[in-house]
Design a protein around this motif. Structure first.
Motif, mmCIF file in Angstrom:
data_model
loop_
_atom_site.group_PDB
_atom_site.id
_atom_site.type_symbol
_atom_site.label_atom_id
_atom_site.label_comp_id
_atom_site.label_asym_id
_atom_site.label_seq_id
_atom_site.Cartn_x
_atom_site.Cartn_y
_atom_site.Cartn_z
ATOM 1 N N ALA A 226 0.860 -1.186 0.000
ATOM 2 C CA ALA A 226 0.000 0.000 0.000
ATOM 3 C C ALA A 226 0.894 1.233 0.000
ATOM 4 O O ALA A 226 1.949 1.256 0.646
ATOM 5 C CB ALA A 226 -0.913 0.000 1.218
ATOM 6 N N SER A 227 0.451 2.275 -0.694
ATOM 7 C CA SER A 227 1.291 3.448 -0.871
ATOM 8 C C SER A 227 1.546 4.211 0.421
ATOM 9 O O SER A 227 2.542 4.931 0.531
ATOM 10 C CB SER A 227 0.657 4.397 -1.904
ATOM 11 N N ASN A 228 0.671 4.078 1.408
ATOM 12 C CA ASN A 228 0.820 4.820 2.654
ATOM 13 C C ASN A 228 1.267 3.954 3.821
ATOM 14 O O ASN A 228 1.077 4.301 4.990
ATOM 15 C CB ASN A 228 -0.497 5.520 3.015
ATOM 16 N N VAL A 229 1.872 2.787 3.498
ATOM 17 C CA VAL A 229 2.317 1.851 4.530
ATOM 18 C C VAL A 229 3.779 1.482 4.296
ATOM 19 O O VAL A 229 4.171 1.113 3.185
ATOM 20 C CB VAL A 229 1.450 0.570 4.547
ATOM 21 N N ILE A 230 4.585 1.599 5.371
ATOM 22 C CA ILE A 230 5.940 1.046 5.316
ATOM 23 C C ILE A 230 5.798 -0.473 5.250
ATOM 24 O O ILE A 230 5.142 -1.064 6.125
ATOM 25 C CB ILE A 230 6.743 1.430 6.576
ATOM 26 N N PRO A 231 6.349 -1.128 4.236
ATOM 27 C CA PRO A 231 6.135 -2.578 4.106
ATOM 28 C C PRO A 231 6.635 -3.340 5.326
ATOM 29 O O PRO A 231 7.603 -2.944 5.981
ATOM 30 C CB PRO A 231 6.961 -2.945 2.859
ATOM 31 N N GLY A 232 5.951 -4.448 5.581
ATOM 32 C CA GLY A 232 6.411 -5.347 6.631
ATOM 33 C C GLY A 232 7.326 -6.426 6.073
ATOM 34 O O GLY A 232 8.165 -6.977 6.788
ATOM 35 N N GLN A 233 7.149 -6.718 4.769
ATOM 36 C CA GLN A 233 7.957 -7.782 4.161
ATOM 37 C C GLN A 233 8.149 -7.497 2.671
ATOM 38 O O GLN A 233 7.225 -7.039 2.003
ATOM 39 C CB GLN A 233 7.280 -9.141 4.344
ATOM 40 N N VAL A 234 9.335 -7.768 2.197
ATOM 41 C CA VAL A 234 9.649 -7.661 0.773
ATOM 42 C C VAL A 234 10.323 -8.956 0.338
ATOM 43 O O VAL A 234 11.215 -9.479 1.026
ATOM 44 C CB VAL A 234 10.573 -6.458 0.476
ATOM 45 N N THR A 235 9.878 -9.474 -0.792
ATOM 46 C CA THR A 235 10.451 -10.706 -1.350
ATOM 47 C C THR A 235 10.895 -10.444 -2.776
ATOM 48 O O THR A 235 10.165 -9.801 -3.547
ATOM 49 C CB THR A 235 9.420 -11.851 -1.321
ATOM 50 N N PHE A 236 12.075 -10.929 -3.126
ATOM 51 C CA PHE A 236 12.538 -10.797 -4.509
ATOM 52 C C PHE A 236 13.357 -12.025 -4.903
ATOM 53 O O PHE A 236 13.841 -12.773 -4.042
ATOM 54 C CB PHE A 236 13.352 -9.512 -4.714
ATOM 55 N N THR A 237 13.454 -12.236 -6.200
ATOM 56 C CA THR A 237 14.198 -13.378 -6.730
ATOM 57 C C THR A 237 15.569 -12.932 -7.218
ATOM 58 O O THR A 237 15.773 -11.782 -7.603
ATOM 59 C CB THR A 237 13.453 -14.033 -7.910
ATOM 60 N N VAL A 238 16.502 -13.862 -7.197
ATOM 61 C CA VAL A 238 17.850 -13.632 -7.714
ATOM 62 C C VAL A 238 18.204 -14.777 -8.658
ATOM 63 O O VAL A 238 18.014 -15.952 -8.318
ATOM 64 C CB VAL A 238 18.893 -13.558 -6.574
ATOM 65 N N ASP A 239 18.684 -14.426 -9.851
ATOM 66 C CA ASP A 239 19.133 -15.408 -10.845
ATOM 67 C C ASP A 239 20.602 -15.121 -11.140
ATOM 68 O O ASP A 239 20.942 -14.032 -11.610
ATOM 69 C CB ASP A 239 18.284 -15.267 -12.119
ATOM 70 N N VAL A 240 21.466 -16.070 -10.842
ATOM 71 C CA VAL A 240 22.911 -15.923 -11.062
ATOM 72 C C VAL A 240 23.372 -16.998 -12.027
ATOM 73 O O VAL A 240 23.098 -18.188 -11.824
ATOM 74 C CB VAL A 240 23.700 -16.045 -9.737
ATOM 75 N N ARG A 241 24.082 -16.582 -13.084
ATOM 76 C CA ARG A 241 24.569 -17.530 -14.089
ATOM 77 C C ARG A 241 26.044 -17.274 -14.388
ATOM 78 O O ARG A 241 26.475 -16.124 -14.469
ATOM 79 C CB ARG A 241 23.753 -17.427 -15.377
#
Length: 584
Positions: A375-390
């Protein structure tokens, strides 16, 4: 060039010879005049003498390549097969590009109606090329010529017929069409049945893994790496792999599934032509490149947890913001992969890696990112992202992952947020076979030299950052890959584009490969193990020799180590033969 030593001397002396008898005398003279005799020099001289013994027999064979220049060997002389390898091949790719399950864009997934229609079109083109055809129980389309020795190990050619969603028309089908077109060209020139081993083209039913979220359903079954449990995978509609095969009259049981795997003893090797899917060849202004290997890959899922809060009431100095932390981690990843030498110290103990080899050898990507509650007016509680290394070198990739993990945890501790790193996927790199790669490089160079308007230059050798059916097939046999230039390096997009002339060059390269290295119009001669010698006869009194090392045992492992020729009355006419210690 040839390594220092008696080999160089032998070649220099041989270049002065014009007849078999004088060559024999010269070799004998060399052997007697040397102060020392190495094993290498004795083996080479014996090879040269036995080659000379075949001169009369070879000249009497009235080989059909008579009158051609040596550089024409490998693609039927001046026959460039433009109508087949360029015009027809390009038209067929455009025809396949119109076979889609979607309106307005290209989508063709495993055993979909469009996939079946594409398979039928490919079957008809294979039959047009003189191939015996069938469809196996995983929907792979096969076309085979048994050539002169049906029991010999087969050379496999191929790629995949499925696509991603909103795809281009070249990723996959290019390799199928080029292979079929090359065999059709050989059929028309009367050479298809004269190959020394069977050649089989396979259009794999699935490589992209779009429908069932798993890759290599086609090539994995043939290579024997696809588990039988894959038959129970389901798509988003709940339809299983087994169901969709049954709907298309392909009844597969656990027993018949296991039998799809090819016997490794029946396969000589696998070669795949594929669009590069990157910008390197275009930047070098060359149409073809040889692949040295397919990069190893690691996929991570990174979760960062902080303190969720109001965007307007929590002071910046008191925040535990997982989004800001994730942003720093992503930039950290970028810096690490751009300049790994600044993070990883090479201590001289790790084989296959060095400070120099690290730079430019790694690619890293964050392809997905999400936050909660988003939400635009909320500091996130959790962030998830992917990493691809080759990376092409596995130890380099492993070092990157290890250093990345350490630095990420340090950053998260400094920012007072929680960090978790999950390993989702690991695949080792695949190195293409040096022999096949050398042969492909020779064939590609031969093809480019014949192409009107193309710049002649060194055929580049590059790595593949993308996975291909060759990766799966490497579990069955040795593999080689030929990359074809694409515009802008764009792939997995309707903007995908390969020039018609580059399609032509790829087809010519396959014709050159098959004629030069797989032609039965050859006879055995004693050659040092690991070498192939091509002897071109200019007349009954003159010849040239090209030696191609298949390993680095005596010569440096490069393709053409020396070449010399003699002219008679200013005219260069040649008969060409392939001599190999491995011929049946």
């Amino acid at each position: 060039m040839i390594d220092d030593g008696p080999f160089t001397h032998s070649f220099v002396m041989a270049s002065e010879i014009s007849t078999g008898e004088s060559l024999r005398a010269k070799v004998e003279q060399l052997r007697e005049s040397r102060d020392t005799h190495t094993i290498e020099s004795r083996v080479f001289d014996e090879w040269l003498l036995r080659t000379v013994e075949l001169l009369p027999r070879a000249v009497q064979l009235n080989h059909p390549l008579e009158g051609m220049r040596m550089q024409d060997v490998g693609s039927s002389g001046n026959q460039l097969f433009r109508e087949i390898l360029r015009d027809e091949a390009a038209n067929r790719l455009h025809e396949l590009g119109k076979i889609s399950d979607a309106d307005g864009y290209l989508e063709r997934t495993f055993m979909s109606p469009a996939s079946v229609r594409a398979s039928n079109a490919i079957l008809s083109w294979m039959q047009d090329a003189g191939l015996r055809t069938w469809v196996d129980q995983m929907g792979n389309v096969h076309g085979r010529t048994d050539s002169m020795n049906a029991n010999a190990e087969a050379l496999l050619l191929g790629s995949h017929l499925d696509t991603v969603i909103d795809a281009g028309m070249y990723d996959g089908p290019l390799g199928i069409i080029c292979a079929v077109s090359a065999l059709k060209a050989l059929k028309i020139s009367g050479r298809l049945e004269k190959l020394k081993r069977p050649v089989e083209v396979i259009a794999f039913s699935d490589e992209e893994g779009v429908r069932f979220q798993t890759t290599f359903l086609g090539s994995g079954a043939i290579a024997g790496i696809l588990p039988v449990s894959a038959l129970q995978l389901s798509d988003r509609s709940g339809v299983t792999v087994h169901d969709v095969l049954k709907e298309n009259s392909l009844e597969v049981t656990e027993e018949s599934f296991v039998q799809l795997k090819y016997d490794s003893q029946s396969v000589w090797g696998y070669i795949e032509v594929h669009m590069e899917q990157g910008p390197v060849l275009e930047s070098l202004s060359v149409p073809l490149g040889v692949v040295e290997g397919i990069a190893g890959q690691t996929r991570l899922r990174v979760t960062v947890r902080g303190s969720q809060g109001h965007a307007g009431t929590v002071p910046m100095s008191m925040r535990q913001d997982p989004m800001a932390a994730a942003a720093e981690l992503i930039v950290l990843l970028e810096n690490l992969c751009k300049h790994p030498e600044n993070f990883i110290t090479y201590d001289g103990q790790c084989k296959g890696s060095s400070d120099e080899s690290l730079s430019g050898s790694v690619v890293c990507t964050v392809g997905e990112i999400s936050s909660w509650p988003s939400a635009s007016n909320v500091i996130p509680g959790q962030v998830t992202f992917t990493v691809d290394v080759r990376a092409m070198v596995d130890i380099t990739r492993e070092a990157i992952i290890s250093e990345l993990s350490n630095l990420m945890y340090q950053t998260c501790r400094r920012r007072s947020v929680y960090c978790n790193i999950e390993h989702k996927h690991d695949a080792a790199s695949v190195h293409c076979d040096p022999e096949l790669s050398s042969q492909l490089k020779f064939a590609a160079g031969s093809a480019v030299k014949k192409m009107p308007g193309l710049i002649q230059g060194e055929v580049p050798v590059l790595m593949s950052g993308a996975g291909h059916d060759a990766l799966a097939m490497s579990h069955l046999t040795k593999v080689g890959m030929l990359f074809v230039r694409c515009r802008g390096g764009i792939s997995h997009s309707p903007e995908e584009n390969v020039l018609d002339d580059d399609i032509w060059a790829a087809g010519l390269a396959l014709v050159a490969l098959l004629e030069t290295f797989f032609s039965s119009q050859a006879f055995p001669v004693a050659v040092p193990a690991g070498f192939v010698a091509v002897v071109g006869f200019l007349s009954s009194a003159a010849f040239r020799v090209v030696v191609v090392p298949l390993s680095g045992s005596f010569f440096r492992p490069i393709l053409l180590v020396d070449q010399f020729s003699l002219k008679e009355s200013g005219r260069l006419a040649s008969l060409s033969f392939l001599f190999s210690s491995s011929l049946e």
